[in-house]
Design an enzyme around this catalytic site. Structure first.
Site, PDB file in Angstrom:
ATOM      1  N   ASP A   1       0.817  -1.211   0.000  1.00 35.67           N
ATOM      2  CA  ASP A   1       0.000   0.000   0.000  1.00 35.67           C
ATOM      3  C   ASP A   1       0.853   1.265   0.000  1.00 35.67           C
ATOM      4  O   ASP A   1       2.068   1.209   0.204  1.00 35.67           O
ATOM      5  CB  ASP A   1      -0.967   0.007   1.193  1.00 35.67           C
ATOM      6  CG  ASP A   1      -0.310  -0.468   2.495  1.00 35.67           C
ATOM      7  OD1 ASP A   1       0.923  -0.375   2.610  1.00 35.67           O
ATOM      8  OD2 ASP A   1      -1.040  -0.924   3.383  1.00 35.67           O
TER       9      ASP A   1
ATOM     10  N   ASN B   1      -7.792  -3.905  14.330  1.00 36.08           N
ATOM     11  CA  ASN B   1      -9.172  -4.106  13.858  1.00 36.08           C
ATOM     12  C   ASN B   1      -9.265  -5.184  12.775  1.00 36.08           C
ATOM     13  O   ASN B   1     -10.296  -5.339  12.134  1.00 36.08           O
ATOM     14  CB  ASN B   1      -9.757  -2.779  13.336  1.00 36.08           C
ATOM     15  CG  ASN B   1      -9.048  -2.280  12.077  1.00 36.08           C
ATOM     16  OD1 ASN B   1      -8.105  -2.903  11.596  1.00 36.08           O
ATOM     17  ND2 ASN B   1      -9.512  -1.157  11.542  1.00 36.08           N
TER      18      ASN B   1
ATOM     19  N   HIS C   1      -7.425  -5.343   9.980  1.00 33.37           N
ATOM     20  CA  HIS C   1      -7.082  -4.985   8.605  1.00 33.37           C
ATOM     21  C   HIS C   1      -5.797  -5.668   8.163  1.00 33.37           C
ATOM     22  O   HIS C   1      -4.901  -5.939   8.966  1.00 33.37           O
ATOM     23  CB  HIS C   1      -7.079  -3.465   8.382  1.00 33.37           C
ATOM     24  CG  HIS C   1      -5.908  -2.721   8.941  1.00 33.37           C
ATOM     25  ND1 HIS C   1      -6.000  -1.424   9.375  1.00 33.37           N
ATOM     26  CD2 HIS C   1      -4.617  -3.079   9.142  1.00 33.37           C
ATOM     27  CE1 HIS C   1      -4.819  -1.030   9.797  1.00 33.37           C
ATOM     28  NE2 HIS C   1      -3.966  -2.011   9.672  1.00 33.37           N
TER      29      HIS C   1
ATOM     30  N   GLU D   1      -9.744  -2.265   5.320  1.00 31.77           N
ATOM     31  CA  GLU D   1     -10.412  -2.073   6.600  1.00 31.77           C
ATOM     32  C   GLU D   1     -11.652  -2.985   6.682  1.00 31.77           C
ATOM     33  O   GLU D   1     -12.106  -3.513   5.665  1.00 31.77           O
ATOM     34  CB  GLU D   1     -10.829  -0.606   6.741  1.00 31.77           C
ATOM     35  CG  GLU D   1      -9.662   0.389   6.651  1.00 31.77           C
ATOM     36  CD  GLU D   1      -8.797   0.434   7.910  1.00 31.77           C
ATOM     37  OE1 GLU D   1      -8.883  -0.482   8.745  1.00 31.77           O
ATOM     38  OE2 GLU D   1      -8.011   1.401   8.049  1.00 31.77           O
TER      39      GLU D   1
HETATM   40  P1  PGA Z   1       2.127  -2.210  12.743  1.00 31.74           P
HETATM   41  O1  PGA Z   1       0.954  -2.109  11.677  1.00 31.74           O
HETATM   42  O2  PGA Z   1       3.094  -3.190  12.174  1.00 31.74           O
HETATM   43  O3  PGA Z   1       2.701  -0.808  12.788  1.00 31.74           O
HETATM   44  O4  PGA Z   1       1.519  -2.651  14.006  1.00 31.74           O
HETATM   45  C1  PGA Z   1       0.390  -3.280  11.197  1.00 31.74           C
HETATM   46  C2  PGA Z   1      -0.825  -2.933  10.386  1.00 31.74           C
HETATM   47  O5  PGA Z   1      -1.529  -1.964  10.738  1.00 31.74           O
HETATM   48  O6  PGA Z   1      -1.103  -3.643   9.413  1.00 31.74           O
END
Ligand code: PGA
Length: 246
Positions: A67, A136, A138, A143
């Site tokens: 992304d 959450n 994702h 999302e």
């Molecule tokens: P993080 O993010 O590695 O900074 O915890 C993971 C994500 O949100 O996919």
């Protein structure tokens, strides 16, 4: 699903790096899907160390990142282009033109999504996709509520995701509101998936990913339908999951 329990963040990073290095050494022309965020950061450091010490080469490797924020110039300190270059690409022998990210400043963003998806296909698809997971559920920036059939698309970031990422910016108001992300289907098309998680704030999400109902309200649950998933997570992240290592 194979679950590998690590002691803590550093151990997760080491096990993940060993997993990746073995894949690259076995297939020097591998196509990798890569993730940003805090979770893979140390793993990338260890890949750099290994490249320096053992000479594992990325010269023929192709990468596609999951992304990119919309509206940030690629040289913005908070773009995922900058993240990847600082965290990994500038320190290994990957060819710049073989390391792809979506372009979040393309004049036609819908066309950019189609271009990116087509590019992945033209390269024969992703052999190994690295994923983190949001609290959450994702994966990438998909999302809750994202269609399991989605390909690369534009997303509006949820407030919880913007708040989670605000730590990298001066202020929450600077966090972009939209991003381009590979879709759930794009991720599921990968031949193999490596998901990393660390810390107790991911414990509920990992439980739901492994034991929850497969449902679009929790995007990562779709991984229960993928045949080649390895999860490397530390004890805190796995505290709600009984690991029997199958
Ligand atoms: P993080 O993010 O590695 O900074 O915890 C993971 C994500 O949100 O996919």
């Amino acid at each position: 699903m194979k679950i590998i329990e690590a002691k803590h963040f550093d151990d997760m990073s080491l096990k993940a790096a060993q997993f990746m290095i073995e894949k690259v050494q076995r297939d020097p022309t591998i196509t990798l899907g890569l993730a940003t965020g805090g979770t893979p950061q140390k793993m990338y450091e260890l890949l750099i160390n290994d490249h320096r010490i053992n000479g594992t080469s990325y010269h023929q490797v192709t990468t596609f990142n999951l992304d990119e924020y919309i509206g940030l110039d690629r040289h913005d300190p908070n773009s995922y282009y900058t993240y990847m270059h600082k965290a990994l690409f500038d320190h290994i022998d990957i060819r710049d033109e073989q390391a792809f990210l979506p372009n979040g400043t393309a004049s036609n963003l819908n066309a950019e999504c189609e271009r990116y998806e087509a590019l992945i296909r033209q390269h024969g698809g992703i052999d190994l996709q690295v994923l983190g997971i949001g609290a959450n559920g994702h994966i990438g920036f998909n999302e809750p509520g994202t269609s399991f059939e989605s390909s690369t698309h534009i997303v509006k970031l949820t407030e919880s995701t913007r708040e989670a990422n605000a730590r990298y910016f001066n202020d929450l108001s600077e966090v972009p509101t939209e991003a381009i992300t590979m879709g759930i289907q794009s991720i599921m098309n990968a031949k193999e998936i490596l998901l990393l998680a660390s810390g107790k704030k991911k414990a509920d999400a990992l439980y739901q990913l492994i034991h929850g109902k497969v449902d679009e309200s929790f995007p990562a649950s779709v991984l229960q339908r993928h045949e080649q998933v390895t999860i490397i997570a530390d004890r805190e992240a796995l505290q709600k999951v009984a690991v029997s290592s199958n």
